[in-house]
Design an enzyme around this catalytic site. Sequence first.
Site, short mmCIF file in Angstrom:
data_model
loop_
_atom_site.label_atom_id
_atom_site.label_comp_id
_atom_site.label_asym_id
_atom_site.label_seq_id
_atom_site.Cartn_x
_atom_site.Cartn_y
_atom_site.Cartn_z
N HIS A 31 0.85 -1.18 0.00
CA HIS A 31 0.00 0.00 0.00
C HIS A 31 0.89 1.23 0.00
O HIS A 31 1.82 1.32 0.79
CB HIS A 31 -0.92 -0.01 1.23
CG HIS A 31 -2.04 0.98 1.13
ND1 HIS A 31 -1.83 2.33 1.26
CD2 HIS A 31 -3.36 0.81 0.90
CE1 HIS A 31 -3.00 2.94 1.12
NE2 HIS A 31 -3.94 2.05 0.91
N ARG A 57 -6.11 10.54 -0.33
CA ARG A 57 -5.71 11.01 -1.67
C ARG A 57 -6.93 11.18 -2.56
O ARG A 57 -7.00 12.09 -3.39
CB ARG A 57 -4.72 10.03 -2.30
CG ARG A 57 -3.30 10.20 -1.76
CD ARG A 57 -2.36 9.14 -2.29
NE ARG A 57 -2.61 7.85 -1.68
CZ ARG A 57 -2.66 6.70 -2.33
NH1 ARG A 57 -2.49 6.66 -3.63
NH2 ARG A 57 -2.87 5.59 -1.68
#
Lengths: 236, 565
Positions: free
Chosen positions: B325, B345
């Site tokens: 990740h 994000r």
Amino acid sequence: MAEVAEKEKVQMLDIYVMGKRYKVPEGLTIQTALEYCGYHIIRGCGCRAGFCGACGTIYNFTYDPTIRYALGCQKEIEQNMVITQIPFFPATEAEYTIEDLEPEEGENKLLTLYPDIITCFGCNNCTKTCPQDLEVMEFMAAAIRGDIKRVAELSFDCLICGLCAARCPQGLQPYNIALAARRIYGHYMAPKSQHNLNRVIEIEEGKFDAELEELKKASEAELRKRYAAREIESAK
Amino acid sequence: MPYPAYMEESIRKVEATRAERLKKGPLPRIPEAEREALVNKFHPDYRKEEMRELKVGPNKGERTPREVADLLEGSSRIDPDKIDLGKVDYDVDVLVVGCGGAGGSAALLAEENGASVLISSKLRLGDANTIGAQAGTQAADRPNDSPAIHYLDIMGGGHFTNDPDLAEALAKDAPDAIRWLESLGVEWDKEPDGSYHELSGGGCAVRRMHSCRDYTGLEEMRTIRDEMRQRNMHGRKIDWLEFEPVIELLMDDRGQVAGAILMNLETKQMSVVRARAVVMATGGVGRTHIQGFPTTNHYGATADGLVLAYRVGCPLIHMDTMQYHPTGAAFPPQILGLLITEKVRTLGAELVNCDGEQFVHPLEARDTEASAEIRECKERGKGVTTPTGEVGLWEDSPMVDIIRGEGTIARELPAMVRQFARFDIDMIHKPMLVYPTLHYQNGGIKIKADASTLVPGLFAAGECEGGVHGRNRLIGNSTLDLFVFGRRAGRAAAKWIKEVKPGKLTLEHVRQWQRELKEAGLESMPVSPMLLPNYARGNRPVPGFVPLGEASEYTPFGDRAVRWI
């Protein structure tokens, strides 16, 4: 920067695991401190990230008897901390079927499921206990009023660690009451999402089958072409 | 632990470039040819020396990370000659192994399709990776979206290595999985008119991420778990054994999987379960700490299901690819490697280097994003080194409130705010330091579209199966996988039990396995499944790891404690 770490001397702290003293380096969480002490944890450990509520812990200090609460994986150890974990606490959940809980005018379903909640006398121990800092007593009051939406809102971040029930002098179990409220809200009270229901029907009717079948049969080169040509929706 | 002064200095550079970055918007996405070169050079999957060839079993000759290979080729924990299969402790239709979202869904569906169900859970019911999933669950249910677009995203994200039947099932079942969860009481984020509040995600063409704040997996899991408890209280045939994992599968003399041997972790007592079908739903491998990476995974993510299935002859797929990740916490040390949801994000935060410069589009597919970060630190030297020697890059979270209005972070990301606040960092106003962390096993047990495996009687769902996501999974497709293939496995197992003709229980496959290990010179391998990592000081937690040092040498930082190689 590795030099920085070497220069800084790690300080050793005294902690008491169920009354027994250990010396452990500063900076550990309660959970990693237990492991440093040599415990191979079986119960009392789950996600190790503050999401599952498996590592409910009670602590105080040798010099301060006030009881405090934390998740073992999310709390840094401090000098003279006395800790014990509560990996399990007995609580009896009310029995129900979600399909039978449709809110009705004039009936407080939560009170029907959990009649004892009226014995809450507002000591606020539950709120003080919550490692998520939720307003537990507030949502218990909302439960007594039958304000399911409010209970669902205030309790949403509940991890079901069970510490509130462990500290309730009346033997109530706020986390289970809140769980029932959220399920009732999600099932009955939240407005329905029509576009999702439409799509489910379209899929059942086979609306996309031909297109999917064609994509499944397409060559990798063709798929790559279509993939690159996708229209990307703005993030919003 | 607030940021030390020199890190604050770097943060000032991030703040200095913020206005300009907001004006210009994110960098363009990396073109395909360049992307491949980047991933080949920097992604941990491409470090050949970290993989080794399997010498026995159905995937003999294929390569997989050393840590996984050691477990797959481990010795059995039992001596078949000392187990009395004549004494059956539990006799059920379906045994579900593992109880996260996939195991829970399989158990519910098997039960409502007429099977009696027993769940073997290594930790408490529901203490699984599902519960830590934050960002959301994908489903193409908006009018401008379709299962076909979702299918393309799945395939492209997986670099076109996915099994098309499985990718199709994932896309097609998705809207109904969302509906099913809501019928159980899951509270999805919604707009006032009831339509789902859907966000975009890395590698997705259309906004289709369904979320429950940033506690999506928690909300899904606690609801499913409660449904299991309620059915159990009502006397329906669904029950579980906590802290009692499977240590070996049983077969019958007709070559079918027919139950399991369980071990009570507290008393060490073993029991024999006879089952007409077994659903494997054991999750991932993060706690094997591949290549010494920290992990986002829960305590029990130790590849048990892969090991058990492999030993009964079940082939695995894509076992050389793991997902790192892009945003694991690199600071503070107490939460090293823990997940910072991609949703940050998605909401607008960019990744920037120590000088506050953007170096990658914030929503590339995960392998690309992670590779760009590793390049920025390792090749360009633009990372920030922490006091404990970790390196990381800034995730500029304050951008979210600037773009979407004050209060957005507090509303959409309460778990993240809380987690950083616990360690005196205010992520609403200051960026977070991040670095790739071991997150997900892309591959796993090979299945067909109904979640059956190539061994009769064995089904698999969730992270422990493979092929669905190809060599790279997209955000929001892992939780979706749980409910799509969990439900399919439950239905298929319930159907299978009505057709199967059970034979006589046997552990001959274990004897055969031990013989194969011996012939390959592997008889001295450690036992597996691993069950739990052992982080206790002084122990050897994982094959290949050396014991920890004395107190003076101890780096007291979470999982770092076991990562000394």
